[in-house]
Design a protein around this motif. Structure first.
Motif, mmCIF file in Angstrom:
data_model
loop_
_atom_site.group_PDB
_atom_site.id
_atom_site.type_symbol
_atom_site.label_atom_id
_atom_site.label_comp_id
_atom_site.label_asym_id
_atom_site.label_seq_id
_atom_site.Cartn_x
_atom_site.Cartn_y
_atom_site.Cartn_z
ATOM 1 N N HIS A 81 -24.456 -1.572 23.788
ATOM 2 C CA HIS A 81 -23.215 -1.335 24.530
ATOM 3 C C HIS A 81 -22.840 -2.589 25.321
ATOM 4 O O HIS A 81 -23.504 -3.624 25.236
ATOM 5 N N THR A 82 -21.780 -2.505 26.114
ATOM 6 C CA THR A 82 -21.378 -3.606 26.985
ATOM 7 C C THR A 82 -22.432 -3.806 28.070
ATOM 8 O O THR A 82 -22.840 -2.844 28.732
ATOM 9 N N ASN A 83 -22.874 -5.043 28.248
ATOM 10 C CA ASN A 83 -23.921 -5.332 29.233
ATOM 11 C C ASN A 83 -23.436 -6.332 30.269
ATOM 12 O O ASN A 83 -22.848 -7.362 29.928
ATOM 13 N N LYS A 84 -23.685 -6.011 31.533
ATOM 14 C CA LYS A 84 -23.327 -6.872 32.656
ATOM 15 C C LYS A 84 -24.596 -7.245 33.424
ATOM 16 O O LYS A 84 -25.539 -6.454 33.491
ATOM 17 N N TYR A 106 -18.233 -1.211 37.470
ATOM 18 C CA TYR A 106 -18.525 -1.360 36.039
ATOM 19 C C TYR A 106 -19.057 -0.070 35.437
ATOM 20 O O TYR A 106 -18.742 0.273 34.285
ATOM 21 N N LYS A 109 -16.943 2.596 33.733
ATOM 22 C CA LYS A 109 -16.500 2.393 32.355
ATOM 23 C C LYS A 109 -17.542 2.991 31.404
ATOM 24 O O LYS A 109 -18.738 2.841 31.615
ATOM 25 N N THR A 112 -21.507 1.329 29.202
ATOM 26 C CA THR A 112 -21.761 0.093 29.952
ATOM 27 C C THR A 112 -23.128 0.159 30.628
ATOM 28 O O THR A 112 -23.484 1.177 31.231
#
Length: 256
Positions: A81-84, A106, A109, A112
């Motif tokens: 998935h999207t990684n921050k 974040y 969303k 994430t």
């Protein structure tokens, strides 16, 4: 430059930093000056730098502490998935207000994951001089963590990780990206710098601070420029909010 630090401690810390920056030691060092801890090329352990992950798919779960060298993420967290990645600054921690606000935004969303680098023991108050120098240790340990994470989870892409650094944390990410490129031949696609710290970094060499060479795209948001934050441009795109120095309403903000 040494706000909140006793003058004698400040002078000693500045002297030590000058010696080490000038000599670029190749051996490990660790010592303390009062409450201030200094590390250089020390082994990376969770005793000084901790790494956590949160997932938007499991919002009620608390932070998952990961091993700093051999990290294994629980199976229910999907790393494709999207990684921050969020790195706090001087005096911060996983519970630092700015860190929590960015993390929660974040995690609203879907799909994430948010990784937090807590290097609070190396950046504690009132130890700004040693905290500034410890950005190298924190950055290189973060690179070690990410390399281990990618080795254990092939679906995870270090290159596609969006890294966000606040204050000294922005410079931590410079060291992280440089260490990644040196070790595995990749650097971050994107780094976002939130008020990259100014003291000790105004005239530092490019490889000791956040600049355009640290990622394919570096975007910087200036909100306290010329005070604690850098005033000059240091990214591919620099935003100066409300002129970049003073933000309406912040002086009366009572949030924790």
């Amino acid at each position: 430059m040494c706000h909140n630090l006793p003058s004698n401690s400040c002078r000693l810390a500045v002297l030590l930093l000058t010696i080490f920056v000038g000599c670029f030691p190749t051996t490990a060092h660790e010592f303390t000056i009062g409450p201030c801890q200094f590390q250089y090329l020390e082994p990376c352990t969770s005793k000084t730098i901790a790494f956590y992950v949160f997932s938007s798919e499991h919002p009620k779960d608390g932070p998952v502490l990961l091993d700093s060298i051999d990290p294994h993420v629980p199976e229910h967290i999907r790393l494709n998935h999207t990684n921050k990645l969020i790195v706090h600054g001087y005096g911060g921690s996983i519970d630092f207000n700015a860190t929590k606000m960015i993390r929660k935004a974040y995690l609203r969303k879907p799909n994430t994951n948010v990784f937090i680098v807590d290097w609070g023991k190396l950046s504690r108050l009132p130890c700004y001089p040693t905290a500034a120098f410890n950005t190298k240790q924190a950055g290189e340990c973060t690179a070690t963590f990410l390399i281990g994470l990618q080795a254990n989870h092939p679906e995870f892409s270090t290159r596609d990780l969006h890294a966000i650094g606040f204050s000294l944390g922005a410079h931590v990410l410079s060291f992280t990206s440089n260490a990644l490129e040196k070790s595995i031949g990749v650097r971050f696609r994107r780094i976002t710098g939130l008020d990259p710290a100014l003291p000790f970094f105004a005239t530092a060499r490019p490889h000791w601070k956040l600049d355009q060479g640290d990622a394919d795209f570096v975007d910087v948001i200036h909100t306290n420029a010329g005070v604690y934050g850098k005033i000059e441009t240091c990214g591919h795109v620099d935003f100066y909010m409300n002129g970049g120095q003073n933000q309406p309403g912040c002086e009366n903000d009572q949030s924790e």
